[in-house]
Scaffold this motif. Structure first.
Motif, mmCIF file in Angstrom:
data_model
loop_
_atom_site.group_PDB
_atom_site.id
_atom_site.type_symbol
_atom_site.label_atom_id
_atom_site.label_comp_id
_atom_site.label_asym_id
_atom_site.label_seq_id
_atom_site.Cartn_x
_atom_site.Cartn_y
_atom_site.Cartn_z
ATOM 1 N N TYR A 137 -9.591 -28.583 -38.136
ATOM 2 C CA TYR A 137 -8.823 -27.411 -38.548
ATOM 3 C C TYR A 137 -8.557 -27.437 -40.047
ATOM 4 N N ASP A 138 -8.148 -26.272 -40.526
ATOM 5 C CA ASP A 138 -7.811 -26.112 -41.939
ATOM 6 C C ASP A 138 -6.698 -25.081 -42.034
ATOM 7 N N TYR A 139 -5.772 -25.304 -42.955
ATOM 8 C CA TYR A 139 -4.682 -24.367 -43.201
ATOM 9 C C TYR A 139 -4.808 -23.829 -44.623
ATOM 10 N N ARG A 140 -4.657 -22.516 -44.773
ATOM 11 C CA ARG A 140 -4.722 -21.903 -46.099
ATOM 12 C C ARG A 140 -3.600 -20.870 -46.220
ATOM 13 N N PRO A 141 -3.063 -20.689 -47.404
ATOM 14 C CA PRO A 141 -2.041 -19.651 -47.584
ATOM 15 C C PRO A 141 -2.654 -18.262 -47.497
ATOM 16 N N VAL A 142 -1.843 -17.289 -47.134
ATOM 17 C CA VAL A 142 -2.300 -15.903 -47.172
ATOM 18 C C VAL A 142 -2.354 -15.463 -48.633
ATOM 19 N N ASP A 143 -3.516 -15.016 -49.054
ATOM 20 C CA ASP A 143 -3.708 -14.475 -50.394
ATOM 21 C C ASP A 143 -4.860 -13.479 -50.329
ATOM 22 N N LYS A 144 -5.331 -13.032 -51.482
ATOM 23 C CA LYS A 144 -6.372 -12.002 -51.485
ATOM 24 C C LYS A 144 -7.672 -12.480 -50.840
ATOM 25 N N THR A 145 -7.867 -13.800 -50.765
ATOM 26 C CA THR A 145 -9.095 -14.327 -50.166
ATOM 27 C C THR A 145 -8.987 -14.511 -48.655
#
Length: 303
Positions: free
Chosen positions: A157-165
């Motif tokens: 798994y991977d976690y990423r912040p919500v942003d334009k990407t």
């Protein structure tokens, strides 16, 4: 008769500081919340002196919110009288929704023997310490820790912040979740309203100063969450969506978002359960520190 109007993005500039200073830890003190759900609840506001009053006109009854501002007892008395008169002029019963215990006491002090209060358990907000959501420490949260351990052992798994990407990945998760919801007989109108609110959140993410996270499994987006700070001590989680083909996704996105984004806050408001049994069990399973109790205020028949 008072003049109410719909909130716009521009209103955040003056309303958000007022809510931060004089609001409480409830979701009605988050500008993003009232803006995102403005269509669902037909939310409007009115400025009365140094205070702002929200009004919800959806459904069969008009309902006011507790005034937000620097109001001592005499000033609150005056505002409450203006609101009850506004309801009378509109030929509708006076109702004030979402009153907290503290606000109830202030209303009774300002206008004794004027209101009756009915508890609304379904509207109580669930408040947790941020550390409890980050660490899941303690015997009562042992099951949550097991879910996390099992998930981490089974999936990449991977976690990423919500942003334009990553915004479009949130939309992909929402579309898949919505399709499954309809398959199971979910309410189409409620879903439409929620989809509108989520799209507004993603479209105006930066303008509303929102914060969120996306969870990926094997590179595919499977869960996301979005919220905002009510004030420097309290964060409000507005949305949390996860697909149901992988066990433990809700537990995982909850904990990952808390770990990556919520440590600066003392409290996390995960909002109400709407009286839904499954949602109530889920919120209680995280062992809330307390519930922000809610009351509905109405005029006594013979005040």
């Amino acid at each position: 008769m008072l003049t109410f109007q719909e909130p716009t993005i521009a209103d955040r500039q003056w309303m958000e500081p007022l809510m931060r200073e004089f609001g409480n830890e409830g979701t009605e003190s988050a500008f993003g919340s009232l803006y995102l759900w403005r269509n669902s609840y037909h939310t409007q506001f009115c400025r009365i002196g140094g205070a702002v009053v929200l009004c919800y006109t959806g459904g069969a009854m008009r309902s006011y919110g507790f005034p937000i501002g620097a109001l001592d007892a005499p000033a609150l008395r005056q505002v409450l009288r203006q609101l009850t008169e506004d309801a009378r002029q509109r030929n509708t019963p006076f109702t004030m929704w979402g009153v907290t215990n503290e606000q109830r006491q202030r209303m009774e002090t300002a206008l004794p023997d004027t209101f009756v209060f009915e508890e609304s358990r379904d509207d109580a907000d669930y408040l947790y310490t941020s550390q409890s959501l980050i660490t899941l420490a303690g015997r009562k949260l042992h099951g949550k820790r097991n879910h996390i351990t099992r998930f981490c052992s089974q999936y990449e798994y991977d976690y990423r912040p919500v942003d334009k990407t990553t915004k479009d990945d949130c939309r992909r998760v929402e579309a898949r979740w919505a399709a499954r919801h309809i398959e199971r007989g979910g309410d189409a109108e409620e879903l439409r309203q929620e989809q509108f609110a989520i799209e507004e959140a993603l479209t105006h993410f930066e303008e509303l100063c929102l914060c969120g996270g996306v969870l990926y499994v094997s590179g595919e987006p499977v869960a996301f969450t979005i919220g905002e700070a009510i004030n420097p001590r309290v964060f409000d989680v507005h949305f949390e969506k996860a697909l149901d083909h992988i066990e433990g996704l809700y537990t995982m996105i909850n904990q990952q978002f808390a770990r990556h984004a919520l440590a600066p806050y003392e409290w996390v408001n995960r909002e109400e359960d709407l009286g839904l049994d499954g949602l109530r069990r889920a919120k209680l399973s995280y062992q809330p520190a307390y519930l922000l109790e809610r009351w509905v205020a109405r005029l006594r028949e013979n005040p």
